[in-house]
Design an enzyme around this catalytic site. Structure first.
Site, PDB file in Angstrom:
ATOM      1  N   VAL A  12       2.043 -99.346 -18.546  1.00  0.00           N
ATOM      2  CA  VAL A  12       2.478 -98.276 -19.448  1.00  0.00           C
ATOM      3  C   VAL A  12       1.443 -98.066 -20.555  1.00  0.00           C
ATOM      4  CG1 VAL A  12       4.288 -97.516 -21.051  1.00  0.00           C
ATOM      5  CG2 VAL A  12       4.913 -98.632 -18.913  1.00  0.00           C
ATOM      6  N   CYS A  13       0.897 -99.154 -21.065  1.00  0.00           N
ATOM      7  CA  CYS A  13      -0.112 -99.050 -22.129  1.00  0.00           C
ATOM      8  C   CYS A  13      -1.364 -98.332 -21.617  1.00  0.00           C
ATOM      9  CB  CYS A  13      -0.491-100.426 -22.654  1.00  0.00           C
ATOM     10  SG  CYS A  13       0.882-101.332 -23.397  1.00  0.00           S
ATOM     11  N   ALA A  14      -1.768 -98.668 -20.406  1.00  0.00           N
ATOM     12  CA  ALA A  14      -2.927 -98.013 -19.807  1.00  0.00           C
ATOM     13  C   ALA A  14      -2.664 -96.524 -19.616  1.00  0.00           C
ATOM     14  CB  ALA A  14      -3.268 -98.677 -18.469  1.00  0.00           C
TER      15      ALA A  14
END
Length: 166
Positions: free
Chosen positions: A59-61
């Site tokens: 999700v961060c990527a």
């Protein structure tokens, strides 16, 4: 204070919650070359601050890639991604992913940003997923503390807030 969960478990946020209308708190983080960066380094610019637990997660990527793409359409707006990842890891990740329009900044050394914006997760020493828009006069115009740290932020609302702050 904002209430969030991490993998559906409640966590404790350290610091003061930032609200729309507040003067943006200053912070001291590290750039990829280990130089210190503060809010003042982006004076006179609208800032979209994307906060992620770690660039090495899905999700961060995706969040960082999405704001990297949006940055090309936003004009004179500085897009910052702040995490607890080491600057070396951030640099490696950006190189591998072709991220060129976002300044990745590390809060690893002092957790200065995390404490100033109320996003430091006490139990994990990670930053809670959140998005802040700060206008050119350093007034906070948009805040989202994502209630479940593994969920995506509201990209459309954040971009709309940036457009309004310009």
């Amino acid at each position: 204070m904002a209430s969030i969960t991490f993998k559906e478990n409640p966590v404790t946020l350290v610091g003061e919650e930032v609200k729309v209308g507040d003067k943006a708190p200053d912070f001291k983080v590290l750039a990829n070359d280990l130089s210190e960066v503060t809010l003042n380094d982006y004076k006179d610019s609208v800032k979209l601050i994307s906060v992620v637990p770690s660039l090495d997660t899905g999700v961060c990527a995706e969040q960082t890639r999405r704001f990297n793409e949006e940055a090309t359409k936003l004009g004179n707006v500085k897009v910052l991604t702040i995490s607890m990842d080491l600057p070396f890891a951030q640099k490696r990740w950006c190189g591998a992913e072709g991220i060129e329009n976002v300044d990745t900044l590390s809060d690893h050394r002092d957790a200065s940003f995390g404490k100033a914006y109320g996003v430091l997760i006490e139990e994990l020493r990670l930053l809670a997923r959140s998005v802040f828009v700060v206008d050119s006069e350093n007034k906070v115009t948009y805040v989202e503390y994502v209630s479940e740290a593994t969920n995506h932020p509201d990209y459309e609302s954040a971009i709309a807030a940036v457009e309004q702050a310009k």
